[in-house]
Every structure is written in structure tokens, then in C-alpha cells.
Design an enzyme around this catalytic site. Structure first.
Site, PDB file in Angstrom:
ATOM      1  N   LYS A   1       0.843  -1.205   0.000  1.00  0.00           N
ATOM      2  CA  LYS A   1       0.000   0.000   0.000  1.00  0.00           C
ATOM      3  C   LYS A   1       0.874   1.250   0.000  1.00  0.00           C
ATOM      4  O   LYS A   1       0.684   2.155  -0.794  1.00  0.00           O
ATOM      5  CB  LYS A   1      -0.922  -0.026   1.225  1.00  0.00           C
ATOM      6  CG  LYS A   1      -1.824   1.175   1.332  1.00  0.00           C
ATOM      7  CD  LYS A   1      -2.819   1.031   2.461  1.00  0.00           C
ATOM      8  CE  LYS A   1      -3.560   2.340   2.662  1.00  0.00           C
ATOM      9  NZ  LYS A   1      -4.502   2.302   3.773  1.00  0.00           N
TER      10      LYS A   1
ATOM     11  N   GLU B   1      10.559  -4.823   4.418  1.00  0.00           N
ATOM     12  CA  GLU B   1      10.619  -6.232   3.989  1.00  0.00           C
ATOM     13  C   GLU B   1      10.290  -6.362   2.504  1.00  0.00           C
ATOM     14  O   GLU B   1      10.971  -7.054   1.746  1.00  0.00           O
ATOM     15  CB  GLU B   1       9.604  -7.066   4.784  1.00  0.00           C
ATOM     16  CG  GLU B   1       9.877  -7.203   6.263  1.00  0.00           C
ATOM     17  CD  GLU B   1       9.267  -6.080   7.084  1.00  0.00           C
ATOM     18  OE1 GLU B   1       9.040  -4.969   6.539  1.00  0.00           O
ATOM     19  OE2 GLU B   1       9.038  -6.306   8.284  1.00  0.00           O
TER      20      GLU B   1
ATOM     21  N   GLY C   1      -4.978  -1.877   4.956  1.00  0.00           N
ATOM     22  CA  GLY C   1      -4.170  -3.015   4.521  1.00  0.00           C
ATOM     23  C   GLY C   1      -4.831  -4.356   4.812  1.00  0.00           C
ATOM     24  O   GLY C   1      -4.937  -5.221   3.945  1.00  0.00           O
ATOM     25  N   ARG C   2      -5.322  -4.533   6.038  1.00  0.00           N
ATOM     26  CA  ARG C   2      -5.881  -5.844   6.431  1.00  0.00           C
ATOM     27  C   ARG C   2      -7.291  -6.052   5.888  1.00  0.00           C
ATOM     28  O   ARG C   2      -7.889  -7.096   6.110  1.00  0.00           O
ATOM     29  CB  ARG C   2      -5.820  -6.004   7.946  1.00  0.00           C
ATOM     30  CG  ARG C   2      -6.414  -4.844   8.722  1.00  0.00           C
ATOM     31  CD  ARG C   2      -5.994  -4.882  10.189  1.00  0.00           C
ATOM     32  NE  ARG C   2      -6.453  -3.703  10.923  1.00  0.00           N
ATOM     33  CZ  ARG C   2      -5.785  -2.572  11.022  1.00  0.00           C
ATOM     34  NH1 ARG C   2      -4.633  -2.421  10.394  1.00  0.00           N
ATOM     35  NH2 ARG C   2      -6.266  -1.560  11.724  1.00  0.00           N
TER      36      ARG C   2
ATOM     37  N   GLU D   1      -4.556  -6.538  14.901  1.00  0.00           N
ATOM     38  CA  GLU D   1      -4.070  -5.230  14.439  1.00  0.00           C
ATOM     39  C   GLU D   1      -5.205  -4.210  14.489  1.00  0.00           C
ATOM     40  O   GLU D   1      -4.985  -3.030  14.725  1.00  0.00           O
ATOM     41  CB  GLU D   1      -3.487  -5.322  13.020  1.00  0.00           C
ATOM     42  CG  GLU D   1      -2.659  -4.111  12.646  1.00  0.00           C
ATOM     43  CD  GLU D   1      -1.823  -4.290  11.371  1.00  0.00           C
ATOM     44  OE1 GLU D   1      -0.613  -4.520  11.461  1.00  0.00           O
ATOM     45  OE2 GLU D   1      -2.409  -4.212  10.274  1.00  0.00           O
TER      46      GLU D   1
ATOM     47  N   HIS E   1      -4.182 -32.307  18.067  1.00  0.00           N
ATOM     48  CA  HIS E   1      -3.044 -33.114  18.499  1.00  0.00           C
ATOM     49  C   HIS E   1      -1.900 -32.232  18.971  1.00  0.00           C
ATOM     50  O   HIS E   1      -0.759 -32.693  19.063  1.00  0.00           O
ATOM     51  CB  HIS E   1      -2.593 -34.021  17.352  1.00  0.00           C
ATOM     52  CG  HIS E   1      -3.695 -34.943  16.928  1.00  0.00           C
ATOM     53  ND1 HIS E   1      -3.938 -36.148  17.538  1.00  0.00           N
ATOM     54  CD2 HIS E   1      -4.674 -34.794  15.994  1.00  0.00           C
ATOM     55  CE1 HIS E   1      -4.992 -36.717  16.978  1.00  0.00           C
ATOM     56  NE2 HIS E   1      -5.466 -35.915  16.047  1.00  0.00           N
TER      57      HIS E   1
ATOM     58  N   LYS F   1       9.456  -0.494  13.988  1.00  0.00           N
ATOM     59  CA  LYS F   1      10.042  -0.197  12.674  1.00  0.00           C
ATOM     60  C   LYS F   1      11.154   0.836  12.824  1.00  0.00           C
ATOM     61  O   LYS F   1      12.231   0.715  12.226  1.00  0.00           O
ATOM     62  CB  LYS F   1       8.979   0.373  11.723  1.00  0.00           C
ATOM     63  CG  LYS F   1       7.936  -0.624  11.256  1.00  0.00           C
ATOM     64  CD  LYS F   1       7.026   0.046  10.230  1.00  0.00           C
ATOM     65  CE  LYS F   1       5.759  -0.731   9.977  1.00  0.00           C
ATOM     66  NZ  LYS F   1       4.795  -0.054   9.133  1.00  0.00           N
TER      67      LYS F   1
END
Ligand code: F6P
Length: 532
Positions: A201, A207, A259-260, A345, A376, A500
Site C-alpha cells: 500500500k 521487507e 491493509g488488512r 491489528e 493433536h 520499525k
């Protein structure tokens, strides 16, 4: 009004908090119909939640008093509901019918949404049919999707859920700044037939930019300069940054897409290419059906509202600070990871909209694994641990046609049943009859289940694009409703910023070869060890 509703809520928690779920079916013969709801083709069963009928009513009143309905109207009306960034939050506009009239802060947006959707469909079709080729004229066979957080988790979820077993165009996702992630993704791929789609965005995420550079270098090492940019596509709300970075073509979305909440936009371009525009359109249809349900269903039969209120009851009424989600479908295995970002978030906040401390729960820890794998691993704790962790089961009737789902159904239903009914010490003791009494008593304690542990079950008829779209939109709206109840801004994420900034400072120390003076002793020690 809200104070009175919270007072009634607290009183109900005090009075009904110890009630046994199983007993409530007899106490309220309409419990099942009251607490099951059909929405956009999904079935939800909230009757195994730990609310009594009275608590359920009090929760609905809290939703009403907190202004869920006007807040919903403000969101769909494109008002600045993200009030720390002055932005509208309009992901529903991305899945609206063609020709709709959504407005962000008064500005019409639907024409542009339709135009980007058309451009994506044209591009995807051209790639799928081999008309859009790489620098050497060969058709594309693989996509490397580079992005992180909301620019990764949504597309990854829908690709896993809807991809064919042997896709004509393979998609590999790269998020981690660890170069191993990119190295694994590129292994076996040919630059000539690989399309890199960089999704960010902001187009400033460390990253993503680092990985985009790796991918660009990999292309540059093998392809002629002429036409190489056809392999490098950007998806962003900042097209000028993407172009400056070297993207041959960009697909845009706007800052009113969080973003999400962005998988409905060009952020899913890789999936539009991989699945085809028709499948992607059906995903949008499913989400739109959930939007319509959310906007029109009364609160008492409104799936996102009921899901949100069950969570509020657990967090604020029952003081339960975690929730586990178990999708009983391999295709939905990334759902817990997606929900971690969506919910934590959005609602992992400690202050209310006005900046005052949040006095209510806000977001619990959300975690999970697909069923039956989780059974499990950590389900021991869910059944017998000292903390009660509400569970959510997502169950699909038909995944790949055959009746192979029956073991999945059986396991999912058994988990909800076991959590609710438990097993008394007497029942456990009765199974140990051949044993000495002291040893039988000791073992019976271990084999006892307190039960009375809440769960919600969501049924999907099949893992169709429509059902997946409806499911994701259900969780989006549930998250927004919780934000309204807790009076927090669900649409900003200031909490990710400090790390950040500090990472950049530490990177400078790494370049300098030593920890800087002001570092705290622990961080200086760790960095020193890493640099040694
Ligand atoms: O760091 C968190 C975050 O800002 C998320 O909100 C977002 O989804 C992700 O980073 C990626 O951001 P971008 O799409 O701008 O690269």
C-alpha cells in the site's frame, strides 16, 4: 445510555457467569433458533456460547446502546471513521455491484473501483491466455507475489482456499525479510516465464522493498533489459513510488482501503490471474451478500453482530483473554494467521477514540491451527487447562465432492460437544472399576473434564468463492462491531510503528559495527553477540 447498558451487562455477568451451557437448552426451549443464524449462505451456531438467554438480550442491548447501527451507516457512508488518520474505511465499495455510488469523504469512488476491476480482469485474462508475455515472448507460468501483512495474508488465504490442485499458473508468496523466503520461492522457476507482483500500500515497507530488490536482481541477471519491466508489476496506493522503483505497470487502490481489509482490491491481482476474474468476481459476490446481510438484518439475527457480542461477552463478561479458531478444511489453513492480523491489528488497542484509557477488554489473543491438526497439539489446554479459551470451529460440508469430509465433521462436532459437556469425575471413576480405590481416584482426577467451555460453529456448504468471500466479510464486520462496542479505532495500527523505527536505528549500528552508546544493556549485549 451506554453506561446503563454496561451496568446491565456487568450485572448479567455477575449473575449468569456460572450458568452451565448445557442446562440452558432446557431453560430456554427456543435457544437453538434464537442463537443460530443463516447469513449469506453460511450457518452460525452460537448456542454453545456461555450466555444465558438474559445475557444474550443484555448483549444485544449493549450493541444497540453503543450505536452499532449508526456506526455501520457511517462506515458504509464513507465518513472518516479512521479518525486518527482522517480516512474513510470503504472496503465494501470494492465488492459492490458495478455501477454503485460509494463515496469516500464525499468523493465518488465507485467509477474508479469499476475501472480498476476491469483493468485487472483484462490483464489477468491476457496473462492466462498467453497474450501478455515476458521479455522473450514466452507466456507466464508462475507469479511471485511479494508483500507482507495485509498485502500478503488475504491473497494467500484465498489462493489456498480456491486454487486448483494443479494450477496452470503457480503462485508463490514471499513476505519474510529473511532472504531464505525469496530463495525458496524462486527455486525451480524460470525468469523468462515468471511474473513478479510487488504489493505494498505504502511502497515503503522495508521487507517488501528488500524482497522486491532481490526479485528484480534475479530477473535482471537472466533477461534482456528490453521488455524486462513486463515481469515486474506494482500494486499500491502510491503509484509514483512503485514507478520510481521500476515497476513496468501499476494497479492502484486508495488510502480508504486498510491493509488488512484490502484483499478485495488489486492487492489480490496475483489471485485474479491465478484463479481467473470470474472466480474472483464470485468471491466479491459472497462478500457483498454478507455486506447486505450486515446492513439489513436486525441485530438479534445479524451474524457479525452476534459473533462480536459473543466475543465481548467472553472478554468483558467472563474475563477470557484468548480465543482459538480451528478451520476444519485444509484450504482454510491460513485463516488463523489472517484473523490474527485482522483482529489483533484492528482491535489490539489500549485507548479509546478520545485518547482515554480503554476500560474494557479490547482484542483477546487470537490463535489457531486447522482441524484436526490442532487437536493433536494445543487442544489439551483448551479442554483441561486452567484458563477457559473460547473456540471457533469452521466446518465445510463438501470440500472436494467425495464424502471424505465426514471424519472432519465428526471431529469438529465432537470438539464442541466435549468442550460443552465435559466429563464428571464420577463418570471417569466408573471407567476405572478394576483398580485399587486410591489409584482410581488419582487417575479419575486426570480424566475429568470440567466442560462448560464455549464454542461457536460456522458451517459452509462448500468451499466456493462465494462462501469464502462471505466468511471473510463476516469476520471483517465482526471486528468492526467489536471496535464500536469498545469505542476504539479499529482502522489504524500505530502499535507497529515504534519497532520499525528502532529496527532502522539498530541497522545503523550494524553498519557501524558496534552498538551505539544510548542502547539499553540487554539490547547492547545481544547486538554485541550478533556482531562478534
Ligand atoms: O506494519 C504493519 C502494516 O502496516 C500493516 O498494516 C500492513 O498490512 C503491512 O504493514 C504492509 O504494509 P504495506 O502494504 O504498506 O507494505
Amino acid at each position: 445510555m451506554t453506561d446503563a447498558a454496561w451496568t446491565a451487562f456487568d450485572a448479567a455477568a455477575e449473575q449468569h457467569g456460572q450458568a452451565r451451557i448445557l442446562d440452558q437448552f432446557a431453560a430456554d426451549p427456543d435457544r437453538l433458533s434464537r442463537m443460530t443464524v443463516e447469513a449469506a449462505g453460511l450457518w452460525l451456531d452460537l448456542s454453545k456460547q456461555s450466555w444465558t438467554r438474559e445475557a444474550f438480550e443484555v448483549c444485544l442491548e449493549l450493541a444497540r446502546a453503543s450505536g452499532v447501527e449508526p456506526a455501520r451507516a457511517r462506515l458504509f457512508g464513507g465518513e472518516a471513521v479512521n479518525d486518527t488518520e482522517g480516512r474513510a474505511v470503504l472496503h465494501p465499495a470494492l465488492r459492490a455491484a458495478v455501477g454503485s455510488d460509494f463515496r469516500a469523504l464525499g468523493e465518488p469512488v465507485s467509477a474508479e473501483v469499476d475501472q480498476v476491476r476491469r483493468a485487472m480482469a483484462q490483464y489477468a485474462t491476457a496473462v492466462r491466455e498467453g497474450h501478455e508475455t515476458g521479455a522473450t515472448g514466452k507466456p507466464f507460468k508462475a507469479i511471485v507475489h511479494v508483500g507482507i501483512g495485509g498485502s500478503d495474508l488475504g491473497p494467500r488465504l484465498i489462493w489456498d482456499a480456491l486454487r486448483p490442485l494443479d494450477p496452470a499458473i503457480d503462485i508463490r508468496f514471499v513476505a519474510n525479510i529473511d532472504p531464505r523466503d525469496m530463495a525458496e520461492a524462486l527455486t525451480g522457476l524460470e525468469p523468462e516465464t515468471t511474473l513478479v507482483i510487488v504489493v505494498s500500500k505504502t511502497f515503503t515497507t522495508q521487507e517488501t522493498l528488500a524482497n522486491a530488490e532481490l526479485a528484480m536482481a534475479w530477473l535482471a541477471a537472466a533477461l534482456p533489459e528490453d521488455g524486462r519491466d513486463k515481469h515486474f508489476i506494482g500494486v499500491t496506493a502510491s503509484p509514483e513510488r512503485a514507478q520510481a522503483f521500476g515497476c513496468g505497470r501499476t494497479f492502484a487502490f486508495r488510502d480508504w482501503v486498510g491493509g488488512r481489509y484490502s484483499l478485495w482490491s488489486a492487492v489480490s491481482l496475483s489471485c485474479v490471474v491465478g484463479l481467473g476474474p470470474e472466480v474472483f468476481g464470485r468471491l466479491l459476490d459472497g462478500a457483498r451478500a454478507m455486506d447486505e446481510h450486515f446492513q439489513s438484518a436486525p441485530l438479534a439475527a445479524n451474524a457479525p453482530v452476534l459473533m462480536a457480542m459473543a466475543q465481548v461477552w467472553n472478554v468483558d463478561g467472563m474475563k477470557r483473554r484468548a480465543r482459538t479458531v480451528a478451520p476444519y478444511a485444509h484450504g482454510l489453513r491460513r485463516l488463523p494467521a489472517f484473523l490474527q492480523q485482522l483482529e489483533m491489528e484492528s482491535n489490539g488497542k489500549r485507548v479509546r477514540r478520545d485518547g482515554s484509557p480503554a476500560t474494557r477488554g479490547t482484542c483477546p489473543v487470537v490463535f489457531g491451527e486447522p482441524g484436526t491438526n490442532g487437536q493433536h497439539a494445543f487442544f489439551q489446554q483448551i479442554h483441561q487447562g486452567p484458563e477457559v479459551v473460547p473456540a471457533e470451529f469452521v466446518v465445510v460440508r463438501r470440500t472436494d465432492g467425495e464424502m471424505v469430509e465426514a471424519p472432519l465433521w465428526a471431529n469438529a462436532l465432537a470438539q464442541g460437544q466435549a468442550l460443552m459437556q465435559g466429563k464428571t469425575t464420577e463418570a471417569a471413576r466408573a471407567e476405572l472399576s478394576g483398580m485399587g480405590p486410591a489409584e482410581a481416584d488419582r487417575l479419575a482426577a486426570h480424566k475429568t473434564f470440567t466442560g462448560n467451555r464455549p464454542s461457536t460453529t460456522i458451517l459452509l456448504d462448500a468451499l466456493t468463492p462465494e462462501a469464502v468471500g462471505a466468511l471473510i466479510a463476516l469476520y471483517e464486520h465482526k471486528t468492526c462491531v467489536e471496535g464500536v462496542i469498545w469505542d476504539i479505532n479499529s482502522f489504524d495500527q500505530w502499535g507497529v510503528e515504534l519497532g520499525k523505527v528502532l529496527a532502522k536505528a539498530i541497522l545503523k549500528d550494524v553498519e557501524a559495527g558496534e552498538p551505539s552508546k544510548g542502547l539499553d544493556p540487554s539490547t547492547a549485549f545481544l547486538l554485541g553477540r550478533l556482531l562478534a
